[in-house]
Enzyme design. Structure first.
Site, PDB file in Angstrom:
ATOM      1  N   SER A 110       1.200  -1.168  -0.664  1.00 45.43           N
ATOM      2  CA  SER A 110       0.507  -0.189   0.215  1.00 45.43           C
ATOM      3  C   SER A 110       0.870   1.508   0.313  1.00 45.43           C
ATOM      4  O   SER A 110       1.850   0.909   0.252  1.00 45.43           O
ATOM      5  CB  SER A 110      -1.087   0.016   1.145  1.00 45.43           C
ATOM      6  N   TYR A 133      -1.192  -0.647  10.154  1.00 44.29           N
ATOM      7  CA  TYR A 133      -1.453  -0.424   8.865  1.00 44.29           C
ATOM      8  C   TYR A 133      -0.246   0.338   7.657  1.00 44.29           C
ATOM      9  O   TYR A 133       0.511  -1.093   7.698  1.00 44.29           O
ATOM     10  CB  TYR A 133      -2.743   0.184   8.312  1.00 44.29           C
TER      11      TYR A 133
END
Length: 273
Positions: free
Chosen positions: A140, A153
């Protein structure tokens, strides 16, 4: 167009979003696909839509036995394993670092980093014996820049990128390639999950996310699962046979940063006249 006839792929998190788009595209280009997820209803629907070229296997990517079973399903159903796509993910709660619990940190790492490790480990065991194969880990933009996701995350996605490089260095001599794809703002259910939405509200959120992302990055539209699937299809194909240890960023220019303040193009044109 990249052709994948005869190849066999396992895709984690294949029931929706980027995973479902990847399963669909790989199958459309000739691959046979093992669709894995914990959402049995959606996962089975994706596999059913692909016909005889796909099977669904319930897989909790935080459990090593489940991941090993998904890899085993590929060899048992289709006789080989060419590609492992470690895509399953979660966003988790947005909290200050001072308020982030250890349990939340561990849960994010389990789904994002541990799962990619397990997928790489068990796929590599098969691929090393075959003498060929490729692993694609989905990271990501939160793993390369701050501010695009919760602390756990972003840290987990950064770990995925480093593991990708490390595994690529080790496995290259065995004919196994390992790469990563890094999505930017993509309109999927996982974004709605990050906002705490569930059920019908979660499904409706995808349309809202799509609209919101249209002005969020230099390319003036939201990213779609198919955009990321296209990069994955390239990396698992023979067209990428000389590519390993790389991170392909597919983000509509998001990580380029913001343009200069003001309408600088108009101002520059005016200054020339």
């Amino acid at each position: 167009m990249t052709e994948l006839h005869g190849k066999v792929a396992v895709v984690t998190g294949g029931a929706s979003g980027i995973g479902a788009a990847t399963c669909t595209l790989l199958a459309a280009r000739g691959a046979r696909v093992v669709v894995t997820d914990i959402d049995n209803e959606r996962g089975e629907a994706v596999a059913a839509g692909l016909g005889e070229h796909a099977v669904y296997v319930h897989t909790d990517v935080t459990r090593e036995d489940d991941v090993a079973g998904a890899v085993r399903a590929a060899t048992e159903h289709f006789g080989r394993l060419d590609a492992m796509v470690n895509n399953a993910g979660r966003v988790g709660a947005w909290t200050y670092v001072t308020d982030t619990t250890a349990d939340e940190w561990d849960a994010s790492f389990a789904v994002l980093a541990r799962s990619a490790f397990l997928g790489t480990k068990h796929a590599a065991r098969v691929m090393r014996e075959q003498g060929f194969g490729t692993v694609v880990n989905v990271s990501s933009v939160a793993g390369v820049r701050t501010g695009f996701g919760p602390h756990p995350y972003g840290a987990a996605k950064a770990a995925v990128l480093q593991m990708t490089r490390s595994a690529a260095r080790e496995l290259a001599e065995f004919g196994v390639r390992v790469n990563a794809v890094t999505p930017g703002g993509v309109a999927t259910r996982i974004t709605g999950h990050g906002a705490g939405l569930e059920g019908d509200a979660l499904d409706a959120s995808v349309a809202a996310v799509r609209k919101g992302l249209a002005s969020f990055q230099p390319v003036p539209r939201a990213g779609e699962g198919e955009d990321i699937a296209g990069a994955i299809a390239y990396l698992v194909s023979d067209d990428a046979s000389f590519v390993t240890g790389q991170n392909v960023v597919v983000d509509g220019g998001l990580t380029l940063g913001k343009a200069w303040p003001g309408n600088y193009r108009a101002e520059a044109d005016a200054a020339r006249h």
